[in-house]
Write an enzyme that holds these catalytic residues in place. Structure first.
Site, PDB file in Angstrom:
ATOM      1  N   GLN A  86      -8.199   4.035   3.437  1.00 55.82           N
ATOM      2  CA  GLN A  86      -8.949   2.867   3.663  1.00 55.82           C
ATOM      3  C   GLN A  86      -9.220   2.589   5.166  1.00 55.82           C
ATOM      4  O   GLN A  86      -8.320   2.607   5.860  1.00 55.82           O
ATOM      5  CB  GLN A  86      -8.198   1.589   3.106  1.00 55.82           C
ATOM      6  CG  GLN A  86      -9.173   0.351   2.959  1.00 55.82           C
ATOM      7  CD  GLN A  86      -8.881  -0.873   2.304  1.00 55.82           C
ATOM      8  OE1 GLN A  86      -7.901  -1.436   3.053  1.00 55.82           O
ATOM      9  NE2 GLN A  86      -9.287  -1.241   1.205  1.00 55.82           N
ATOM     10  N   CYS A 115     -11.506  -7.883   2.703  1.00 50.03           N
ATOM     11  CA  CYS A 115     -10.631  -8.496   3.544  1.00 50.03           C
ATOM     12  C   CYS A 115     -11.303  -9.804   4.100  1.00 50.03           C
ATOM     13  O   CYS A 115     -12.206  -9.627   4.693  1.00 50.03           O
ATOM     14  CB  CYS A 115      -9.860  -7.502   4.683  1.00 50.03           C
ATOM     15  SG  CYS A 115      -8.692  -8.377   5.714  1.00 50.03           S
TER      16      CYS A 115
END
Length: 475
Positions: A86, A115
């Protein structure tokens, strides 16, 4: 998300990407317990672009190492076809460059678009990408935005069922994940169920059905106890933590990261005696001591040291084949614990050269660029000597070269086991001689002062008497 190996995202239980948690020990442990796919923690593109790919032969890993020697990402063959990298990125070109850097070592690439934390969004990454669809669509083969970008060729989409402003304590929006699952044909991975749904393995399927997702991604429930992936049920926490520590030691995980992950597992037990020991630990060894695993730590580190030495020797043998055949070599290292304080092989060699009326030793030291280790060649009486092992510093390399020379000549090198040390005795004699000389100088100075002072006073008195009592000559 784009993949370079056939990675199926349907019917999978997946370890979610978690900052500071998704390092190699946790990923391997999750695989052991039944996870099908594991994500690493989010790693920023700019930081990764500065890294060099290094094959770590001792640990049998592939390391991406920053200029300051810090390992940013470590992976191994065991997870190569099941780990997803990621990335945090807000730039298409950087994202592509990093993808190409790691593509041969991972099974998939994921761009973080979920996020909500400031450290991610302030750089235009994470959830910030959701407000700029054009930027999302420009990231080649790594985009993550449902129907509009499904056509770009992504392999799957992971959806965390909360809004940007929401946090883990807020309920997960299963209905939204379900709507997305029904809107696209690619696999949808449901995330965010730890708080409301997933307490044990059977809850994973419940969450999957509630969201109509192809697969389920688990974050906090796995962080608390990664054996949540076991069909047979979770292991006791003590056993899980010991398994985690074994991987942390085996793959040389930094102790601060190991400590953090263990603290997340202990949770309410942090105030116990063991929790306090963990909190006080300042090294991997101390962590092992807190969990009664000192023997495992010592055995594992000993194996690594032996392997490291063996590999170093092998490398040196290969290097030596291309070096000056006239150089005398031995596989030795300097350990200052084997010598008296302030006594070294270099001192002994210099003393021997003076005694034999040879020119003083000449040291030539080089540093190997790959691992920053040093090797020194000492020339004595037109013969060259060096250790077959490379050292961490120039000083250690020079001492090792001196040892090789002394042992070849059959000359004592000053080790404690050699018995009486003539250099120490010589130093003691020299120190005593210097002390005597200093004392004599002091005594002479004091004695001279005693003699000079009355004479000086007498001279002054004579001058004064002459001025007062002797009549001046009449002209």
């Amino acid at each position: 998300m784009t993949v370079n190996t056939p990675l199926c995202f349907r019917g999978k239980n997946i370890l979610a990407p978690m900052v500071r948690v998704g390092t190699l020990p946790m990923r391997l442990l999750a695989l052991d317990y039944g996870a099908d796919i594991v994500y690493c923690e989010e790693l920023i593109d700019i930081k990764m672009m500065q890294c060099k790919r290094v094959v770590n032969e001792v640990l049998e890993t592939v390391d991406f190492v920053a200029p300051n020697e810090r390992v940013v990402f470590r992976t191994c063959e065991r997870e190569r076809h099941r780990v997803v990298f990621q990335m945090g990125s807000a730039d298409a070109e950087r994202a592509l460059a990093v993808a190409k850097l790691v593509e041969s070592d991972v099974a998939g690439i994921d761009i973080n678009m979920g996020c909500p934390k400031e450290y991610s969004t302030k750089g235009g990454m994470g959830a910030a990408l959701l407000s700029d669809p054009d930027k999302i669509e420009s990231v080649e083969d790594t985009v993550n935005l449902v129907k509009r970008i499904e056509k770009t060729g992504i392999a799957a989409i992971a959806v965390h069922g909360r809004k940007k402003e929401e946090r883990p304590q807020h309920p997960v929006h299963c209905d939204v994940i379900k709507a997305i699952s029904e809107a696209v044909s690619i696999p949808v991975i449901a995330n965010g169920g730890s708080h409301d749904f997933i307490k044990e393995y059977t809850d994973i399927e419940t969450f999957q059905k509630a969201t109509a997702a192809s697969s389920v991604m688990i974050a906090r429930a796995a962080m608390w106890n990664p054996s949540i992936f076991r069909k047979e049920g979770p292991f006791p926490l003590k056993e899980v933590m010991q398994d985690y520590i074994k991987y942390a030691v085996r793959y040389d995980n930094h102790y601060t990261n190991t400590k953090y992950c263990l603290c997340q597992m202990l949770r309410e037990q942090l105030e116990t005696a063991q929790g306090k020991k963990l909190h006080a630990a300042q090294s991997t060894q101390e962590i092992c001591e807190a969990f009664e695993m000192s023997e495992f730590y010592e055995e594992t580190t000993a194996v690594f040291e032996a392997k490291k030495t063996s590999l170093e020797t092998k490398k040196q043998d290969e290097d030596d084949q291309m070096e000056d055949p006239d150089v005398i070599k031995m596989a030795v290292r300097f350990d200052k614990r084997e010598y008296p304080p302030q006594i070294t092989p270099k001192m002994y060699l210099l003393e021997w050269c003076r005694k034999e009326k040879h020119p003083q030793p000449v040291y030539e030291t080089v540093q190997r660029p790959l691992d920053k280790l040093f090797c020194s060649v000492v020339t004595v009486a037109d013969q060259k000597y060096r250790s077959a092992l490379w050292d961490k510093s120039k000083k250690l390399a020079e001492q090792a070269a001196a040892i090789v020379c002394l042992r070849t000549l059959g000359v004592p090198e000053g080790k404690l086991c050699e018995g009486e040390n003539h250099l120490i005795n010589k130093r003691k004699r020299e120190d005593q001689e210097h002390k005597r000389e200093d004392q004599e100088c002091l005594n002479n100075r004091d004695h001279g002062k005693d003699l000079a002072e009355p004479s000086h006073k007498k001279a002054n008195f004579a001058e004064e008497s002459s001025d007062m009592n002797v009549p001046k000559m009449q002209r």
